[in-house]
Design a protein around this motif. Sequence first.
Motif, PDB file in Angstrom:
ATOM      1  N   GLU A 147      14.359  14.356  25.809  1.00 52.64           N
ATOM      2  CA  GLU A 147      14.295  15.596  26.613  1.00 52.64           C
ATOM      3  C   GLU A 147      15.661  16.268  26.624  1.00 52.64           C
ATOM      4  N   PHE A 148      16.692  15.431  26.686  1.00 57.33           N
ATOM      5  CA  PHE A 148      18.054  15.939  26.693  1.00 57.33           C
ATOM      6  C   PHE A 148      18.360  16.641  25.360  1.00 57.33           C
ATOM      7  N   LEU A 149      17.967  15.997  24.256  1.00 56.21           N
ATOM      8  CA  LEU A 149      18.200  16.586  22.931  1.00 56.21           C
ATOM      9  C   LEU A 149      17.426  17.890  22.777  1.00 56.21           C
ATOM     10  N   GLU A 167      16.826  20.105  24.874  1.00 59.64           N
ATOM     11  CA  GLU A 167      17.557  21.221  25.501  1.00 59.64           C
ATOM     12  C   GLU A 167      18.464  21.929  24.501  1.00 59.64           C
ATOM     13  N   SER A 168      18.955  21.155  23.509  1.00 64.35           N
ATOM     14  CA  SER A 168      19.861  21.733  22.512  1.00 64.35           C
ATOM     15  C   SER A 168      19.113  22.115  21.235  1.00 64.35           C
ATOM     16  N   TYR A 172      22.796  21.584  27.864  1.00 59.61           N
ATOM     17  CA  TYR A 172      23.077  22.631  26.882  1.00 59.61           C
ATOM     18  C   TYR A 172      24.124  23.615  27.423  1.00 59.61           C
ATOM     19  N   ALA A 213      25.454  16.270  20.640  1.00 64.34           N
ATOM     20  CA  ALA A 213      24.455  15.897  21.651  1.00 64.34           C
ATOM     21  C   ALA A 213      24.535  14.423  22.050  1.00 64.34           C
ATOM     22  N   TYR A 248      25.408  13.030  25.774  1.00 63.06           N
ATOM     23  CA  TYR A 248      24.442  12.180  26.495  1.00 63.06           C
ATOM     24  C   TYR A 248      25.112  10.878  26.950  1.00 63.06           C
ATOM     25  N   LYS A 297      14.914  20.525  32.783  1.00 58.50           N
ATOM     26  CA  LYS A 297      16.344  20.381  32.523  1.00 58.50           C
ATOM     27  C   LYS A 297      17.047  19.833  33.757  1.00 58.50           C
TER      28      LYS A 297
END
Lengths: 179, 106
Positions: free
Chosen positions: A70-72, A74-75, B28, B46, B50, B73
């Motif tokens: 989910e974090f990835l 975002e980018s 982001y 990324a 993280y 998010k």
Amino acid sequence: MRKVEWHWWTIGQYKEEEKWLNKKAQEGQALVSAFAVRYEFEPCAPGEYTYKIVFTDHMPGTDGRVAFEEFLAESGIEEVGRFHRWAYYRKKNDGTPFEMFNTTREELAHANKIKKLATVLLAVILLTLVMEVTAFIHRPKELFGVVLFVALMSGFVFKVYKDCVKLVKELERENRLFE
Amino acid sequence: MGDKNINAPLTEAIYYILLSLMQPMHGYGIIQNVKEMSGGRLVLAAGTLYGAITNLLTKGWIEAAGEEENSRKKEYVITTQGKAALMAELARLEELTANGRKVMEV
């Protein structure tokens, strides 16, 4: 039209595998699915995507893995393939380079995790080989096939381990330049 | 118990992440903010970001700041401990540049 290719890389060769996938993308073939030795491509604009392969900390479907993805996302990074803790990620080219890590130190930590897995595999297979050879001495006729199979597997796992050691050594050398 | 690493040098990525989180921001947003602050020189990868966020949360230097409406998010913000680490790093950097300028006479 989708095209399937079969290719074999060891876990210590993931950098070469990554280069191969990015070369394919440069040629207009985008990876859309990957599982073990099976790769599926579909046409794309040349250089539309960049690919990265990551040995993640979590198994697919676990909370940690879902949170990471989910974090990835975002980018703008999406997963296109997975195999155990391996994940194939891609990002549409937007003019900025797509990297998973900023420093060689982090790359090295990632490679060491892969080497650790290879070491465990090697220890298990060598232990199995020793046990089978010991049994083979008493029952050679029955166990010949098994011993041969385990010996071949040991050779394969040793190659995997060697590739991991080579990768870690290369990164350690590079890391020394920047510390 | 005090944080024994509070005066240890921070990595460039951690320094910029903590600076960015002086206001609540999601992943982001941090990447974009760091890129802007560093004049495009530093683009956080990324995986690096993280890992840094996970470590900073564990250390208690940042915390979750709620989620944006209709979005998954996650936003983060710096804590008092994080601010102390940032201030210590700023003092260290100022000492380095001040001594450098004095000796080099620039």
